[in-house]
Design a protein around this motif. Structure first.
Motif, PDB file in Angstrom:
ATOM      1  N   LEU A 140       5.181  -4.586   5.020  1.00 31.02           N
ATOM      2  CA  LEU A 140       4.150  -5.567   4.707  1.00 31.02           C
ATOM      3  C   LEU A 140       3.792  -6.397   5.940  1.00 31.02           C
ATOM      4  O   LEU A 140       2.629  -6.742   6.158  1.00 31.02           O
ATOM      5  N   ALA A 141       4.813  -6.710   6.734  1.00 32.03           N
ATOM      6  CA  ALA A 141       4.575  -7.507   7.938  1.00 32.03           C
ATOM      7  C   ALA A 141       3.755  -6.755   8.974  1.00 32.03           C
ATOM      8  O   ALA A 141       3.123  -7.356   9.844  1.00 32.03           O
ATOM      9  N   THR A 142       3.739  -5.407   8.888  1.00 28.27           N
ATOM     10  CA  THR A 142       2.906  -4.613   9.811  1.00 28.27           C
ATOM     11  C   THR A 142       1.486  -4.472   9.302  1.00 28.27           C
ATOM     12  O   THR A 142       0.637  -3.879   9.976  1.00 28.27           O
ATOM     13  N   GLY A 143       1.218  -4.976   8.084  1.00 26.37           N
ATOM     14  CA  GLY A 143      -0.112  -4.849   7.498  1.00 26.37           C
ATOM     15  C   GLY A 143      -0.238  -3.689   6.537  1.00 26.37           C
ATOM     16  O   GLY A 143      -1.303  -3.477   5.951  1.00 26.37           O
ATOM     17  N   GLU A 144       0.850  -2.944   6.335  1.00 28.08           N
ATOM     18  CA  GLU A 144       0.833  -1.810   5.401  1.00 28.08           C
ATOM     19  C   GLU A 144       0.901  -2.328   3.970  1.00 28.08           C
ATOM     20  O   GLU A 144       1.627  -3.285   3.669  1.00 28.08           O
ATOM     21  N   LYS A 145       0.150  -1.713   3.053  1.00 27.38           N
ATOM     22  CA  LYS A 145       0.212  -2.072   1.646  1.00 27.38           C
ATOM     23  C   LYS A 145       1.274  -1.211   0.972  1.00 27.38           C
ATOM     24  O   LYS A 145       1.200   0.015   1.017  1.00 27.38           O
ATOM     25  N   VAL A 146       2.255  -1.863   0.371  1.00 28.76           N
ATOM     26  CA  VAL A 146       3.358  -1.151  -0.262  1.00 28.76           C
ATOM     27  C   VAL A 146       3.579  -1.743  -1.642  1.00 28.76           C
ATOM     28  O   VAL A 146       3.709  -2.957  -1.779  1.00 28.76           O
ATOM     29  N   ARG A 147       3.579  -0.880  -2.636  1.00 34.48           N
ATOM     30  CA  ARG A 147       3.803  -1.342  -4.004  1.00 34.48           C
ATOM     31  C   ARG A 147       5.240  -1.814  -4.165  1.00 34.48           C
ATOM     32  O   ARG A 147       6.184  -1.156  -3.747  1.00 34.48           O
ATOM     33  N   LYS A 148       5.395  -2.965  -4.794  1.00 31.43           N
ATOM     34  CA  LYS A 148       6.744  -3.483  -5.071  1.00 31.43           C
ATOM     35  C   LYS A 148       7.343  -2.708  -6.238  1.00 31.43           C
ATOM     36  O   LYS A 148       6.695  -2.497  -7.257  1.00 31.43           O
TER      37      LYS A 148
END
Length: 919
Positions: free
Chosen positions: A840-848
């Protein structure tokens, strides 16, 4: 951790329960009455339904015979959790509830009003979420409760209530009668398991090498009753693991009834039944040959068959295992000897020498040296073919029949050693006590001392075991140098397990320092001892040549099976010391295979403990869990108390601190009480991994420092990379650099990718700039060439974290995404969440991910999910799995909820466990 209850087969029954649950979750009501004999598995099916109904409210009661005369006792138990809703009921119904449950005085409530009140209560409780009511042992419910629940069951329609009764069927062996209150409700008869499923259950719960003919007879006589099979798997292991045991002649109400019926039969018929009971195989041809020798024929079998006590066709089968016990108990000693003599003669013509000798021994009236020698001879053959339990039984009887005192001692010691491997600790100690009463020489006395020490170590671990075994080695050295060195290996193994908790003089340095120089040509076992001793006294480089020779020698099949069983864990540890993953896995697989094939339960426990850790480092969580069930079964069979190290790492993988930390704390306390320092090490290492995954670096550092304290050889080396990572992340740079230097002493001189990869990762963590980048890349490259998925994923994670902080977002994203996917696939949820935050900190969208994980999917849910992801329709899936399309839809809804998705399209990208697997 306890093993999960075993539910073998039952596809039809599970499908009926699943369909009923599906109806209730869709807003309807359902009722089902499970009927079957005692032990048929009704309670296990209720437990299955309870596990499936995870989204429902559960109300469960069990009928108790002592409360039969207490009106509404069981009904109060069922309704108590929802009584708060009684205030909303109409006044007559509320009054009926209050009076029935003793909260108010008044006239006895009418059954109709009370029934409506209970129906209203259950419907109100189901408003928020579906209600599942499970009523076990309904035959012991008080009549008033049964009447009310029968009334309610007939009036449930659309209340989202599932009401399931489990009822023991009346029969000639019980005093039960039918339950008219439940007549006419939908029923499901729970019969015995199908033959294949029954045999699978018996195999799964009886660790060791089952005699196929004995197992077939027991499956037939129990008619697949799961409880009877489970009881026999625990109490009848001596019979199941070779058939060399006489029927039990214990007492019990049912057996006494069978015995009375048998004693009422004509004497020739009783003798025929005794003959059938004395043969554990149920071989009809053997039976009739023996019967002919006794002057008995088919006409003598008629009364027993008419009484439905026995069936004689292609095989001989009693109607119940207790009938067999009763038939044997009804015979007098002379009659028993006669039938065993007849079976011995019949076995001779059938070519079964072991069976013939066993029956001759059962017919013996006193010591017989010739027969004792023959028993010892066939026992050696049984052990060489893997029948450890059979060998122990044959040797024990051989010792009993032996006249010569010296031979009697030797055969008793041989029997006790076989019984030790079979996990029969009580028999070992009893035989050693008998041996000690005989005129033993110094060597035999030392061997008794050794076997007693090995038994104590196997049963209890213990801080005193290493010193005791070291004393045994010292006593043996002037008497038998080879046995003394073997005993030092036992002491080294015990010292490793005792770890920091070993009594003074029994720790690894003391045992290693006591190793004498070798005279003569070294064997693989000699190389193993010398290498392990050098590992502690002089360091890894000094021990490496001998350890390599040892691993190569053992894997080259140049070592007898008994030494493999005894030292297989140490061979695996030797490979671990060398950072030789292939050797580690191969040695452990060989050890486990030999132990399983021979029914050597104590070695099997040790092998499975290691095998689970290997599976987890390979990322195969599913296989590790399966091995855990097997390990629990074997421990239960032997009564062994020893930590299951794979359990600790499973807890660490899951990353659920609230559940894991209390369990790890409890496990550490238990290990301390047992004197098992290695168990402490594994709880500390698992705690460190748990906190590393969660990003709790100070806590991880503290736990890793404890795990890395002292010197446990290969295990200390494995803890140091964790300490480097935790210390760097918590700002304890000096601690990290010291740990890195210590790690270098364990990897120095190694040319294998595992150790060098971890060394490169640890070096990268304490480095900066180009040196860190090169070391991270080297670590990823080296570990990519191994099968250590967990270590590779961890390396990608820390590399990705470093790249992000170096503002190389694209490269960081690549490493972190691969790490995240691997952690998800392995069920390492804590590390997966850490990787997700970094992504997330790299800007990638990741589902929780939800609290439920892909590993929480049941096998059928996972199968349905895979088929749906492959594009098959519900109807196609249902046709292939023999379930309805609606059931498929229900499974998919559960899958979507657990994976946190809402559609089949999202299912294509959802993380499921990878196909298996390591074996």
């Amino acid at each position: 951790m306890a093993a999960a209850p075993i539910l073998q087969g039952r596809r039809h029954e599970r499908e009926r329960l699943d369909q009923a649950l599906l109806r209730v979750e869709d807003g309807e009501s359902a009722v089902l009455v499970l009927r079957g004999e005692a032990g048929a598995g009704k309670t296990t099916l209720l437990r299955y339904l309870e596990e499936r109904a995870s989204g429902c409210r559960i109300a469960r009661i069990t009928g108790v015979e002592s409360e039969l005369d207490l009106p509404f006792a069981a009904l109060h138990q069922l309704c108590a959790p929802v009584l708060a809703s009684a205030a909303t009921l109409p006044e007559p119904q509320r009054q009926a509830i209050d009076v029935a449950f003793g909260n108010a005085s008044g006239a006895a409530p009418g059954k109709l009003v009370l029934g409506l009140a209970v129906l209203s209560l259950l419907a109100e409780a189901a408003e928020e979420r579906p209600l599942v009511c499970l009523v076990d042992d309904a035959q012991w419910l008080d009549v008033a409760t049964r009447q009310v629940l029968g009334f309610v069951a007939r009036r449930l329609h659309a209340e989202s209530v599932l009401l399931v009764f489990a009822v023991r069927e009346p029969g000639q062996d019980t005093l039960l009668t039918g339950l008219p209150e439940l007549t006419g409700l939908p029923e499901l008869t729970v019969d015995g398991l199908a033959e294949e499923d029954a045999r699978a259950l018996l195999t799964a719960t009886t660790p060791g090498l089952l005699d196929a003919r004995v197992a077939d007879r027991i499956v037939a006589e129990t008619r697949g009753n799961p409880l009877a099979l489970l009881e026999l798997s625990h109490s009848g292991r001596a019979e199941l693991l070779g058939g060399f045991a006489l029927p039990s002649v214990g007492t019990g109400a049912l057996q006494e009834r069978y015995e009375q019926r048998i004693r009422a039969l004509p004497e020739p018929t009783r003798l025929l039944l005794l003959l059938a009971a004395a043969d554990p195989t149920g071989d009809a041809a053997l039976f009739w040959r023996a019967a002919q020798a006794l002057g008995l024929g088919a006409e003598q079998a008629v009364p027993a068959q008419e009484a439905q006590l026995v069936e004689i066709g292609g095989n001989v089968r009693f109607r119940h295992p207790l009938v067999r016990s009763a038939a044997y108990a009804a015979g007098d000693p002379e009659a028993r000897r006669a039938v065993h003599r007849a079976l011995a003669g019949a076995s001779e013509s059938g070519g079964d020498r072991r069976r013939r000798v066993w029956h001759l021994a059962a017919a013996a009236t006193g010591p017989d040296e010739r027969l004792a020698a023959e028993l010892a001879d066939v026992a050696e053959g049984a052990e060489s073919r893997g029948g450890i339990a059979a060998a122990a039984a044959l040797l024990r009887r051989s010792a009993e029949l032996t006249i010569d005192p010296g031979l009697k001692i030797e055969r008793t010691l041989a029997a006790s050693r076989a019984a030790l491997d079979a996990g029969d600790f009580a028999s070992v100690l009893a035989m050693l006590a008998r041996a000690e009463a005989l005129p033993v020489d110094d060597l035999q006395s030392a061997r008794i001392y050794l076997i007693r020490g090995l038994t104590d170590r196997a049963a209890h671990s213990g801080r005193e075991a290493p010193a005791a075994l070291l004393r045994a080695a010292e006593r043996l050295e002037p008497l038998d140098g080879s046995l003394a060195r073997h005993t030092l290996l036992d002491a080294w193994s015990a010292a490793l397990v005792a770890g920091r908790l070993a009594v003074p003089g029994g720790d690894l340095p003391a045992v290693s320092a006591a190793t004498p120089p070798l005279n003569g040509t070294p064997t693989a076992a000699d190389h193993l001892l010398d290498g392990l001793a050098a590992l502690i006294t002089a360091g890894t480089e000094a021990g490496r040549p001998s350890l390599r020779e040892a691993v190569t020698g053992f894997l080259a099949d140049a070592v007898p099976a008994d030494l493999w069983l005894r030292y297989g864990v140490l061979v695996a540890n030797a490979a671990l010391s060398l950072w030789d993953y292939e050797g580690w896995e191969a040695a452990n697989a060989r050890h486990a295979d030999l132990a399983r094939a021979g029914g050597a339960l104590v070695p099997l426990i040790n092998a499975l403990n290691v095998r689970r850790v290997i599976a987890l480092w390979r990322g195969d969580v599913t296989y590790a869990r399966e091995l855990g069930l097997e390990e629990s079964t074997v421990k239960e069979a032997t009564g062994t108390r020893r930590a299951s190290y794979g359990d600790f790492f499973l807890l660490a993988y899951q990353g659920r601190a609230a559940q894991a930390l209390p369990l790890l704390t409890e496990a550490a306390a238990e290990a301390s009480a047992r004197g098992e320092g290695l168990g402490l090490y594994f709880t500390e290492r698992a705690t460190a991994l748990l906190h590393l995954g969660l990003g709790h670096y100070a806590e991880a550092t503290a736990a890793a420092e404890q795990a890395a304290s002292g010197d446990l050889g290969p295990f200390t080396a494995q803890a140091l990379p964790d300490l480097v990572e935790a210390a760097v992340r918590s700002g304890a740079t000096a601690t990290a650099e010291t740990a890195l230097a210590r790690l270098g002493t364990y990897t120095a001189g190694s040319d294998l990718e595992w150790g060098l990869g971890l060394q490169a990762r640890a070096r990268a963590l304490v480095s900066h700039g180009g040196e860190a980048d090169r070391s991270y890349a080297e670590a990823v490259e080296r570990l990519s060439r191994t099968r250590l998925r967990f270590e590779l994923a961890r390396t990608r994670l820390v590399y990705g974290e470093w790249l992000r902080r170096e503002r190389s977002r694209v490269a960081a994203r690549q490493q972190l995404k691969q790490a995240y996917e691997e952690f998800i696939a392995m069920g390492a949820d804590g590390f997966a969440e850490r990787a997700r935050h970094e992504l997330l900190a790299t800007g990638e969208k990741v589902r929780k991910r939800t609290a439920d994980t892909a590993d929480d999917l049941t096998p059928q849910e996972e199968q349905v999910a895979r088929m749906a992801r492959d594009g098959r329709t519900n109807a196609e899936i249902g046709a292939e799995l023999y379930i309805s399309a609606r059931t498929v839809e229900w499974h998919l809804r559960k899958v979507f909820g657990k994976l946190g998705i809402t559609s089949r399209r999202e299912l294509r990208d959802a993380p499921l466990r990878p196909p298996r697997r390591m074996r």
